[in-house]
Design an enzyme around this catalytic site. Sequence first.
Site, PDB file in Angstrom:
ATOM      1  CD  GLN A 221       6.046   0.143   4.916  1.00  0.00           C
ATOM      2  OE1 GLN A 221       6.060   0.136   3.695  1.00  0.00           O
ATOM      3  NE2 GLN A 221       6.338   1.207   5.610  1.00  0.00           N
ATOM      4  CE1 TYR A 224       4.174   5.341   5.254  1.00  0.00           C
ATOM      5  CE2 TYR A 224       3.908   3.929   3.320  1.00  0.00           C
ATOM      6  CZ  TYR A 224       4.319   5.119   3.886  1.00  0.00           C
ATOM      7  OH  TYR A 224       4.861   6.108   3.085  1.00  0.00           O
TER       8      TYR A 224
END
Length: 337
Positions: A221, A224
């Site tokens: 990720q 993110y």
Amino acid sequence: MKDIDSQPSWFMFHYYREQSKIIENFNGFGYESYSVMQKRPIQIGIYYLVEFARQEEQRESRSSTVGSQRCSRIQMEGKVALVTGGAQGIGKAIVRGLMEKGASVALIDIAVEKGEEYKNVLDKEFGSDKSLFIKCDVTKKDQLKDAFQKTVERFGKLHIVINNAGINNEKNWEKTINVNLTGMIRGTHLGLKYMRTQNGGEGGLILNMSSLAGIMPVAHQPVYTASKFGIIGFTRAIAAASDVGQYGVRINTICPGFVNTDLLQTIDKEENMGEYFQYRDNIKAMMDQYGIHEPTSVVQGVIDLIENENLNGAVMKITVSAGIHYEEYGPQYQPKM
Ligand SMILES: NC(=O)c1ccc[n+]([C@@H]2O[C@H](COP(=O)([O-])OP(=O)(O)OC[C@H]3O[C@@H](n4cnc5c(N)ncnc54)[C@H](O)[C@@H]3O)[C@@H](O)[C@H]2O)c1
Ligand SMILES: CCCCC/C=C\C=C\[C@H](O)C/C=C\C/C=C\CCCC(=O)O
């Protein structure tokens, strides 16, 4: 809380600190630690005491000048809060937690059906004058501005802002930055606009939802992770600005591990994970390893941060293994004033 301001504690602290220099010099870069432990058990014991005292000192230094009394607590009865992403998951649980404590709450969300449905439930439980649902996309500057204005028009004031709305989308990564980081920055600026004492506000608290992915890089990720690291950097810096400028507003971040919400379902979606979709089983293994919280664990952290008036620029972590605790930053990582 241990009181290291008392004279004996300070004496012990300085004594242990001097002792630790001996250990540090002896221990060089640390690779001799096993033989050191065998040869110098007393010094090693002292070293751990010094480390404990150092961490206590850091905990103390996190206290803000915004709160005048150590461990003073605010009452939430009669306070007004705004929660973004309040229609489901963690935000939904926070809304209820604040209302149970007596606050009036504006829940802001892009999801109209869920927001209205939840508002109906809250009306029955707390009375229809205690909450407000406002449809708003936090990435839209004007919509967010209007949402803050409507909240203040309706309740007359604002004391607590929880910038919580967030998504997980590595494929449409620009959207992730827009919601998770830009939305949070705008929400913080708007919160300050209405709560700063210089602007006629009553002071208050802003809480920005980060993640453990804001402290440790998560391989599957990257964007993110970037958004959540960004939230922590921004929040710590603007908290320092609030201290210096005496805004009367405390600004903190909260970093949960895995929480049982729809967000976790995104790992099973190629349209969210993009090229990292292939690693979904690794992520599920991480969840098994570390455990998953219920949203109520995060609510407890939120209440603690609101009620403890001394914390400003704090980075709260919530893990299954250690519960609620704080990230410690050494002096070189303290904000420059
Ligand atoms: N679930 C976890 O494991 C976890 C862990 C750490 C941090 N977080 C963070 O907690 C926050 C809440 O996540 P959650 O797990 O409750 O997710 P969720 O998907 O259950 O809820 C997110 C809410 O935000 C709303 N939202 C999304 N985009 C929006 C937009 N543009 N404008 C307004 N509202 C919008 C959604 O409609 C939804 O109601 C996020 O910032 C997330 O990154 C979640
Ligand atoms: C690791 C990929 C997670 C994908 C799930 C989607 C979004 C969830 C994001 C949350 O913010 C959690 C993100 C990362 C958690 C990182 C570490 C695990 C917890 C470690 C611990 O509890 O000690």
